[in-house]
Motif scaffolding. Sequence first.
Motif, short mmCIF file in Angstrom:
data_model
loop_
_atom_site.label_atom_id
_atom_site.label_comp_id
_atom_site.label_asym_id
_atom_site.label_seq_id
_atom_site.Cartn_x
_atom_site.Cartn_y
_atom_site.Cartn_z
N GLY A 1 19.78 0.88 -0.89
CA GLY A 1 19.93 1.39 0.48
C GLY A 1 18.66 1.26 1.29
O GLY A 1 18.70 0.87 2.47
N LEU A 2 17.52 1.55 0.67
CA LEU A 2 16.24 1.45 1.38
C LEU A 2 15.92 0.00 1.73
O LEU A 2 15.48 -0.31 2.84
CB LEU A 2 15.12 2.05 0.51
CG LEU A 2 13.72 2.08 1.12
CD1 LEU A 2 13.71 2.91 2.39
CD2 LEU A 2 12.72 2.64 0.11
N ALA A 3 16.16 -0.89 0.77
CA ALA A 3 15.87 -2.31 1.00
C ALA A 3 16.76 -2.87 2.12
O ALA A 3 16.28 -3.61 2.99
CB ALA A 3 16.08 -3.10 -0.29
N LEU B 1 0.83 -1.21 0.00
CA LEU B 1 0.00 0.00 0.00
C LEU B 1 0.86 1.26 0.00
O LEU B 1 0.54 2.25 -0.68
CB LEU B 1 -0.92 0.00 1.22
CG LEU B 1 -2.09 -1.00 1.19
CD1 LEU B 1 -2.74 -1.11 2.56
CD2 LEU B 1 -3.11 -0.58 0.14
N ALA B 2 1.98 1.24 0.75
CA ALA B 2 2.87 2.39 0.77
C ALA B 2 3.51 2.61 -0.60
O ALA B 2 3.66 3.75 -1.05
CB ALA B 2 3.96 2.20 1.83
N GLN C 1 6.61 5.01 6.30
CA GLN C 1 7.19 6.28 5.88
C GLN C 1 8.50 6.12 5.12
O GLN C 1 8.71 6.79 4.11
CB GLN C 1 7.37 7.20 7.09
CG GLN C 1 6.05 7.70 7.67
CD GLN C 1 5.16 8.36 6.63
OE1 GLN C 1 4.18 7.77 6.18
NE2 GLN C 1 5.50 9.57 6.23
N PRO C 2 9.43 5.25 5.55
CA PRO C 2 10.62 5.03 4.72
C PRO C 2 10.28 4.51 3.32
O PRO C 2 10.91 4.92 2.33
CB PRO C 2 11.43 4.01 5.52
CG PRO C 2 11.06 4.26 6.93
CD PRO C 2 9.58 4.61 6.87
N VAL C 3 9.29 3.63 3.21
CA VAL C 3 8.90 3.10 1.90
C VAL C 3 8.33 4.21 1.02
O VAL C 3 8.51 4.21 -0.21
CB VAL C 3 7.88 1.95 2.05
CG1 VAL C 3 7.30 1.55 0.69
CG2 VAL C 3 8.54 0.74 2.71
N THR D 1 13.44 13.77 2.59
CA THR D 1 13.32 12.32 2.50
C THR D 1 13.89 11.62 3.72
O THR D 1 13.22 10.80 4.36
CB THR D 1 14.04 11.81 1.23
OG1 THR D 1 13.48 12.44 0.08
CG2 THR D 1 13.90 10.31 1.09
N LEU D 2 15.13 11.93 4.06
CA LEU D 2 15.77 11.28 5.19
C LEU D 2 15.14 11.72 6.52
O LEU D 2 14.96 10.91 7.43
CB LEU D 2 17.26 11.58 5.20
CG LEU D 2 18.09 10.81 4.17
CD1 LEU D 2 19.56 11.22 4.27
CD2 LEU D 2 17.96 9.31 4.35
#
Length: 288
Positions: free
Chosen positions: A114-116, A8-9, A78-80, A232-233
């Motif tokens: 990096g996100l993963a 959903l994100a 939120q990070p996604v 973003t960060l």
Amino acid sequence: MIVLSVALALFAALGNAAASVLQRRAAVVDLPDASGGSLVDRFGFVRRPAWRWGAGLLVVSGVAQALALATGPLSVVQPVMATELLFTLVLAAVAFRWPPGTQTWVAFFGMALGLAVFLLLADPAGGVETVPPKRWLISAVPAVAVSIVLVVVGTRLRGSARAALLGSVTAIGFSFTAALIKDVLGLVPGGLGDLFTTWQIYAAAAVGLGSFLMLQATLRAGSLAASQPALTLGDSLLSVVLGVSLFEERISLGWRVLPEVASLGLIAFACVRLSTSPLVSGKEAQRW
């Protein structure tokens, strides 16, 4: 439920990116220079179907984000949502027929990696559905104090420094808005009738509006390359903190701290590189 909230994100991030590209195209394609025209002429793009589709997508993505917050941890959702930058890059490349360069693609995969890695290592889990008022007070007071200081200092600066500080304030606002929305959704099982008697829903609306207005000031203050990393960060990191401090979400630390910091550094670097891309910053409009 984590898989559902991530899906959903991602859908919400895709909707935000598509809305941005559609409204950007509506504002620049086949429109005469209206700088000397009337107010109606200057904002005539709002009558275009592309702009209206973009506005509709913003509503859909907002609903998707709310559902993501209702089904998963704040420190995941939120990070996604930061993947909006990646979706914007791809969709803008298609819409404006401007292939990204090699460096942009490297930044794209760097941010995705990096996100993963960060989410895999942090492994957020658990949490409560609602937050006691005392916790809100403990979190809100320092956040408001820091925001005031950043705004005061930012107004005395110019260019990139000002954009970075105002972007940080905007990130604080967005992360608290998401946390308030999650708290509101946790109150829904108590009955929709009682929902509008709680202060959280009105606080979410006020903080959300204030954050939107601060975003406009941020975008006018300096380049996107200066403000986007802070946005973003800042939103992602503070959301992780709020998830732990407000909703009792758990993240893995220990030996994982160093690789987690490294993954955040990779996200920051890629964010800066992506923000300088004309496809993300909106400079592709010069070709139309």
